[in-house]
Design an enzyme around this catalytic site. Structure first.
Site, PDB file in Angstrom:
ATOM      1  N   LYS A 101       1.370   4.391  -2.965  1.00  0.00           N
ATOM      2  CA  LYS A 101       1.366   5.819  -2.679  1.00  0.00           C
ATOM      3  C   LYS A 101       2.647   6.495  -3.159  1.00  0.00           C
ATOM      4  O   LYS A 101       2.612   7.574  -3.761  1.00  0.00           O
ATOM      5  CB  LYS A 101       1.186   6.056  -1.177  1.00  0.00           C
ATOM      6  CG  LYS A 101      -0.180   5.629  -0.647  1.00  0.00           C
ATOM      7  CD  LYS A 101      -0.273   5.818   0.862  1.00  0.00           C
ATOM      8  CE  LYS A 101      -1.642   5.402   1.396  1.00  0.00           C
ATOM      9  NZ  LYS A 101      -1.754   5.564   2.863  1.00  0.00           N
ATOM     10  N   ASP A 141       0.842  -1.201   0.000  1.00  0.00           N
ATOM     11  CA  ASP A 141       0.000   0.000   0.000  1.00  0.00           C
ATOM     12  C   ASP A 141       0.878   1.253   0.000  1.00  0.00           C
ATOM     13  O   ASP A 141       0.593   2.229  -0.709  1.00  0.00           O
ATOM     14  CB  ASP A 141      -0.919  -0.001   1.226  1.00  0.00           C
ATOM     15  CG  ASP A 141      -1.874   1.187   1.217  1.00  0.00           C
ATOM     16  OD1 ASP A 141      -2.705   1.263   0.292  1.00  0.00           O
ATOM     17  OD2 ASP A 141      -1.766   2.040   2.112  1.00  0.00           O
TER      18      ASP A 141
END
Length: 819
Positions: free
Chosen positions: A683, A679
């Protein structure tokens, strides 16, 4: 009758030529007689000139470039005609290509390229495109004729910028187009001299051709069809809030064109002005748009019509006591510059007569200085005139409008706007007609000044903003709708924005109301009133409603909405989303979203992709747009991993801290989804792309911090058992860091040649050392913030802050649309 001119972008490929045909057909239903002027296919003129340059340089690749030209035109024809229909055009193309090959073979052999030869080369594009368009339109409409512009437009022999013989040209045009009905299609840009030798009218010549034809035939309107919705208030590449003007005067159009308005060229206006023929600038790709209407009187009475600039100029100053009260000084100065063939962009002189300064193109500055020094050699020898000074890296910004002369305070507002933004004005000029006020400023302040002036002069009344919200009853969506309801009246009163939620959907139901949905409980409202949800139907209906100032808000974390993004942007609908799936997908899609948002002048905003409500992407954009250079970005971008390692102190067991994080809702149901680092990688991928790195997710080095047994555990329970068994491993990492006076942080790092996600030791002098709770932190090391990096810190997750970030971008987009 009307004259229609279609530029290169309008006929760049077969699909666009089909659009041109539709436009001609629609206009012909109301106008019996039309003259159509077309440019070369988009990019072809540049290809021709480059091919000629290759040939004269002895580069045999010019032959391959000719093949490319042949292939491009054949491929376009194959899409427009069936085999039987294409014979006439292909025969015409074959002849023109053969002539081009012979011409360039000669250039290649003798290594000489005269302006006369270059005009013949450049004429190929318009000759072929006009014949192709004529052949295609003939399939659908009667009385269509192709005309060779070289037999109609007569000029002198100033090749590459020939001067028109209007008397002969007008006679030819009136004779050739004497019928009361019909469609005549001709190429722009090209003409011939009295001996029939091909000439060209210079850049912008196709627009000029249309104006010449319109004036000769006393047309009731000249239409210039291009790829923008008319003349814009400013360059949209520099001022994102620029918008199209509905109307303007000839004089305003001339001023805008001299300052570089790309949709209309300076010579175009004069023939129309002489005959008082209105000019309309239209968008081929949005033909229903009214465009900009140029005539004697403008219905738009605002004092300022446009903000423009000349990006690169040099300012020369001549001063000294020898200028004061001496007759003929200015005449000698400008005569010297004229002899040196230096074009003057701007002139200003103090009333004291002590100094004269003027602006020229940077590459003319030294020539101008030399000419002045030669002309005033004796005065300089006797110190009556000082040495000529040159200031480089400057630009000119200007406000333009014929109604400025009737409005008090315009110049005051202009210079106040510049002053408030810290812009120093080096020189000022204003003509007695008060059509424009120009200021010379530093080149580095150009973009800031244009935006400041645009905001100062283009205010608007209340605008309705139409919101389409996907994921409306999820945690982020429902929180966002609550915030909109609370702020709705405030935005209307203070920002002149009226927020209307016209459509909402979740995975089960959807509802539309053009006038806006009024409710405090969207979940209950959808349950009671919604129809069965279908995302394809939702997007299709949103597009078909075609409401102004529309924004699509994707509040999901699903990949289902993202395939619709390109279509939505193409339909000129802005997108605001916290959903990072789109931007962390393929680089091609990411770039496509960016390009479409630029092309269709809409917003695609996703600040909350990276840091929830933290201003991460906007800060990064501000740094880049203001000219800063990114050296390195380091970041903690996971609230769950921040919490885990911020609390992994001496005496604490790693497995227990992970359990606490899961119980508090910081981690996913399976904490491995967080601990994998993927994750965070998504980003940081978005941030890396924002600074120009063309990378994929697989290009990011992601450290796997979990032991093999933890990764292979079949269930969450088994994972925690394996994690407990490996507590010693993590304690060793912590203790090793502590022995060096450091702590562990899970950091994403972006450097010029490497982007990575890894567990790192950080020392007390590192900003991440003091990180606490579940906060995120982003540290920008830049050319300006090198010794003390710029830090953004705060909550990186949570419904309230994320929804607030989305709401802020909705307001940003609304202001863009409304002004």
């Amino acid at each position: 009758m009307k004259v229609l001119k279609f530029g290169g972008s309008s006929v760049a490929k077969a699909e666009r030529i089909q659009q041109v045909k539709d436009i001609i057909k629609n206009i012909h239903e109301k106008e019996d007689k039309l003259v159509i002027v077309v440019s070369a296919l988009g990019g072809v003129t540049d290809m021709l000139l480059n091919t000629a340059k290759r040939a004269v340089a002895g580069d045999e690749h010019y032959r391959e470039m000719i093949d490319d030209l042949r292939y491009r035109h054949r491929r376009t024809a194959e899409s427009l005609f069936n085999e039987g229909e294409s014979k006439a055009f292909l025969s015409f193309l074959k002849e023109k290509i053969r002539n081009l090959e012979k011409l360039l073979d000669g250039v290649f052999l003798i290594k000489e390229l005269s302006p006369r030869t270059l005009d013949r080369v450049a004429s190929f594009g318009e000759l072929v495109s006009s014949f192709m368009v004529a052949q295609y339109v003939q399939k659908f409409l009667p009385n269509v004729q192709h005309a060779d512009s070289r037999t109609l437009l007569k000029t002198n022999s100033d090749f590459m910028g020939a001067k028109v013989n209007f008397e002969q040209t007008n006679t030819n045009l009136q004779a050739a187009f004497s019928a009361e009905k019909g469609i005549y299609i001709m190429g722009g840009f090209i003409a011939s001299n009295e001996d029939g030798i091909t000439t060209t009218l210079g850049r912008g010549g196709s627009d000029y051709t249309a104006a010449i034809v319109g004036a000769a035939l006393d047309a009731n309107e000249i239409q210039i069809w291009t790829d923008v919705n008319g003349v814009l208030t400013a360059d949209p590449r520099k001022v994102k809030k620029a918008f199209s003007l509905q109307s303007m005067t000839y004089e305003e159009a001339l001023e805008m064109s001299h300052f570089g308005a790309k949709v209309i060229h300076p010579p175009t206006v004069q023939p129309a002005l002489d005959k008082q023929i209105p000019i309309r600038i239209k968008n081929t790709f949005q033909p229903d748009s009214e465009g900009t209407f140029i005539s004697t009187n403008s219905q738009d009475n605002r004092p300022v019509k446009g903000i423009s600039s000349i990006s690169q100029i040099a300012l020369l100053s001549v001063q000294g006591s020898g200028l004061i009260g001496v007759t003929g000084i200015a005449g000698r100065l400008f005569n010297a510059l004229s002899k040196a063939k230096v074009n003057i962009i701007l002139i200003t002189q103090a009333s004291s007569e002590h100094s004269i300064c003027f602006a020229v193109k940077p590459n003319d500055a030294e020539t101008a200085k030399t000419a002045i020094e030669q002309e005033f050699a004796f005065e300089m020898r006797d110190h009556l005139i000082e040495a000529v000074s040159i200031e480089n890296d400057l630009c000119v910004v200007a406000i333009i409008g014929s109604n400025m002369k009737n409005t008090i305070g315009i110049s005051g507002r202009m210079f106040q706007a510049l002053a408030k933004n810290g812009v120093n004005v080096r020189a000022i000029a204003q003509g007695s007609s008060e059509l424009n006020i120009s200021a010379v400023i530093s080149k580095t302040d150009e973009s800031k000044s244009l935006n400041a002036l645009h905001e100062a002069f283009f205010l608007s009344d209340t605008k309705s903003i139409h919101l389409y919200i996907v994921g409306a009853t999820g945690l982020i969506g429902s929180t966002l709708l609550q915030q909109i309801n609370r702020q709705k009246q405030y935005l209307k009163d203070t920002q002149s924005l009226e927020m209307k939620v016209v459509a909402v959907t979740n995975s089960r139901q959807m509802f539309f109301d053009d006038d806006g949905i009024e409710t405090e409980d969207y979940a209950a409202f959808l349950e009671a009133n919604g129809e069965k949800a279908n995302l394809d139907a939702f997007v299709e209906r949103m597009i078909s409603l075609n409401l102004s100032n529309s924004i699509f808000v994707d509040c999901t974390a699903s990949q289902l909405p993202t395939p619709h993004y390109e279509n939505i942007l193409t339909e000129s609908i802005s997108i605001v989303t916290p959903n990072k799936i789109a931007n962390s997908g393929s680089i091609d899609k990411y770039l496509s979203y960016k390009e479409l948002s630029r092309k269709y002048r809409v917003q695609f905003l996703y600040e909350t992709n990276v840091g929830a409500g933290l201003p991460v992407i906007s800060t990064l954009k501000d740094l880049l747009q203001s000219g800063d250079q990114i050296i390195q970005i380091e970041a903690v971008l996971s609230g769950s991993l921040s919490f885990i390692f911020n609390n992994f102190a001496n005496g604490e067991r790693f497995s227990e801290i992970v359990k606490v994080a899961k119980e508090k809702g910081y981690t996913e149901p399976d904490p491995r989804d967080d601990l994998s680092g993927m994750d965070v990688a998504r980003k940081v991928l978005i941030l890396a792309r924002e600074i120009g790195q063309h990378i994929e997710l697989d290009d990011i080095e992601v450290e796997n911090i979990l032991p093999k047994a933890c990764n292979e555990a079949a269930t969450v329970e088994e994972f925690f058992t394996a994690l407990t068994d490996n507590d010693a491993h993590f304690e060793q990492l912590r203790d090793a860091a502590a022995a060096n006076g450091k702590v562990l942080r899970f950091l994403a790092t972006i450097q010029a040649n490497k982007t990575s996600v890894a567990l790192k030791e950080v020392s007390p002098d590192n900003p991440f050392y003091q990180l606490s709770g579940s906060d995120n932190m982003i540290v920008f090391t830049t050319a300006r913030y090198q010794e003390r990096p710029l830090v953004v810190k705060g909550p990186g997750a949570g419904a309230e802050v994320t929804a607030a970030g989305v709401f802020a971008e909705i307001i940003t987009t609304s202001n863009y649309l409304a002004k």
